[in-house]
Motif scaffolding. Structure first.
Motif, PDB file in Angstrom:
ATOM      1  N   ARG A   7       0.837  -1.208   0.000  1.00 34.40           N
ATOM      2  CA  ARG A   7       0.000   0.000   0.000  1.00 34.40           C
ATOM      3  C   ARG A   7       0.867   1.252   0.000  1.00 34.40           C
ATOM      4  N   GLU A   8       1.897   1.251   0.828  1.00 37.56           N
ATOM      5  CA  GLU A   8       2.800   2.406   0.893  1.00 37.56           C
ATOM      6  C   GLU A   8       3.529   2.606  -0.432  1.00 37.56           C
ATOM      7  N   CYS A   9       4.004   1.530  -1.041  1.00 36.85           N
ATOM      8  CA  CYS A   9       4.692   1.629  -2.344  1.00 36.85           C
ATOM      9  C   CYS A   9       3.756   2.202  -3.406  1.00 36.85           C
ATOM     10  N   ILE A  10       2.522   1.733  -3.411  1.00 33.63           N
ATOM     11  CA  ILE A  10       1.548   2.211  -4.389  1.00 33.63           C
ATOM     12  C   ILE A  10       1.251   3.696  -4.167  1.00 33.63           C
ATOM     13  N   LEU A  11       1.008   4.078  -2.927  1.00 33.10           N
ATOM     14  CA  LEU A  11       0.662   5.478  -2.661  1.00 33.10           C
ATOM     15  C   LEU A  11       1.839   6.411  -2.923  1.00 33.10           C
ATOM     16  N   SER A  12       3.041   5.983  -2.578  1.00 35.03           N
ATOM     17  CA  SER A  12       4.218   6.817  -2.847  1.00 35.03           C
ATOM     18  C   SER A  12       4.424   7.001  -4.345  1.00 35.03           C
ATOM     19  N   ALA A  13       4.298   5.908  -5.085  1.00 34.65           N
ATOM     20  CA  ALA A  13       4.451   5.995  -6.540  1.00 34.65           C
ATOM     21  C   ALA A  13       3.339   6.839  -7.154  1.00 34.65           C
ATOM     22  N   ALA A  14       2.118   6.647  -6.696  1.00 35.10           N
ATOM     23  CA  ALA A  14       0.989   7.405  -7.228  1.00 35.10           C
ATOM     24  C   ALA A  14       1.143   8.891  -6.939  1.00 35.10           C
ATOM     25  N   GLU A  15       1.544   9.205  -5.728  1.00 34.32           N
ATOM     26  CA  GLU A  15       1.712  10.616  -5.366  1.00 34.32           C
ATOM     27  C   GLU A  15       2.738  11.285  -6.270  1.00 34.32           C
ATOM     28  N   GLU A  16       3.856  10.616  -6.470  1.00 35.42           N
ATOM     29  CA  GLU A  16       4.911  11.191  -7.317  1.00 35.42           C
ATOM     30  C   GLU A  16       4.458  11.291  -8.769  1.00 35.42           C
ATOM     31  N   THR A  33       3.881  -0.639 -12.336  1.00 39.62           N
ATOM     32  CA  THR A  33       5.312  -0.763 -12.614  1.00 39.62           C
ATOM     33  C   THR A  33       6.131   0.101 -11.660  1.00 39.62           C
ATOM     34  N   ALA A  34       5.726   1.336 -11.491  1.00 36.63           N
ATOM     35  CA  ALA A  34       6.458   2.253 -10.612  1.00 36.63           C
ATOM     36  C   ALA A  34       6.431   1.792  -9.157  1.00 36.63           C
ATOM     37  N   ALA A  35       5.327   1.194  -8.739  1.00 34.57           N
ATOM     38  CA  ALA A  35       5.189   0.736  -7.356  1.00 34.57           C
ATOM     39  C   ALA A  35       5.860  -0.611  -7.118  1.00 34.57           C
ATOM     40  N   GLY A  36       6.117  -1.343  -8.190  1.00 36.52           N
ATOM     41  CA  GLY A  36       6.742  -2.662  -8.050  1.00 36.52           C
ATOM     42  C   GLY A  36       5.808  -3.710  -7.491  1.00 36.52           C
ATOM     43  N   VAL A  37       4.529  -3.615  -7.846  1.00 35.15           N
ATOM     44  CA  VAL A  37       3.543  -4.597  -7.400  1.00 35.15           C
ATOM     45  C   VAL A  37       2.822  -5.155  -8.620  1.00 35.15           C
ATOM     46  N   SER A  38       2.178  -6.279  -8.435  1.00 37.89           N
ATOM     47  CA  SER A  38       1.407  -6.852  -9.533  1.00 37.89           C
ATOM     48  C   SER A  38       0.108  -6.069  -9.701  1.00 37.89           C
ATOM     49  N   LEU A  39      -0.442  -6.151 -10.886  1.00 38.89           N
ATOM     50  CA  LEU A  39      -1.723  -5.503 -11.154  1.00 38.89           C
ATOM     51  C   LEU A  39      -2.812  -6.084 -10.252  1.00 38.89           C
TER      52      LEU A  39
END
Length: 188
Positions: A7-16, A33-39
């Motif tokens: 969740r943190e990776c997704i939100l950090s990537a989304a914010e940027e 891709t930016a968050a490094g998680v699967s779809l």
């Protein structure tokens, strides 16, 4: 990776990404891709893009409030200094690397007309700032109308600095605020 980490990776990537490229320009695949998680993981945590936008704006709101409150608290004693600290905070923000305007104004401009949830979040954030300014003004004994005037100066400085890429918009807003504050204190 734990759910909280993802969740943190997704939100950090989304914010940027949203702040740099715009909300509408960033697709879920780019975000994944930016968050490094699967779809699959992305959609399990955030079933819709609006869910991510809402969470990003909630983070921005918290960051804004804590940063602004810290700047005002650091201004020391004196109601005038606390009111003017708002514009010092804006100037510091406008001078930061990657400044691209207010994330809330940007979100409203891109999505507010078609997404009532985003429009509501933006309106609540802006109302919160006006309430904060009203509390600062109330502590001074100045007329309540001063809060709306100072809020409009701050909002205008944000838009002007983003469009012109000139952090001096905060300095000009501060100078105008000084005139308004001094006039309000003279009549209070």
């Amino acid at each position: 990776m734990t759910e909280d980490d993802a969740r943190e990776c997704i939100l950090s990537a989304a914010e940027e990404l949203y702040y740099r490229k715009g909300y509408a320009a960033v697709g879920m695949d780019e975000l994944r891709t930016a968050a490094g998680v699967s779809l699959r993981r992305l959609y399990s945590l955030f079933p819709a893009k609006t869910d991510i936008v809402s969470a990003v704006l909630a983070r921005r709101h918290t960051e804004w409030e804590s940063g602004l409150s810290a700047a005002v608290a650091a201004a020391g004693d004196g109601p005038r200094a606390r009111l003017l600290a708002v514009y010092g905070y804006l100037e510091d923000w406008f001078c930061s690397d990657g400044f691209r305007g207010c994330a809330f104004i940007n979100a409203f401009g891109e999505l507010g007309g078609t997404n009532p949830e985003v429009a509501s979040i933006v309106r609540a954030h802006k109302a919160s700032f006006q309430e904060y300014m009203a509390a600062l003004v109330a502590d001074t004994g100045a007329p309540a109308t001063l809060a709306a005037q100072l809020s409009i100066l701050a909002e205008g400085a944000q838009s002007t600095a983003a469009i012109s890429a000139d952090p001096q918009a905060a300095v000009h807003a501060r100078r105008a605020a000084e005139v308004l504050i001094d006039a309000a204190f003279a009549t209070a």
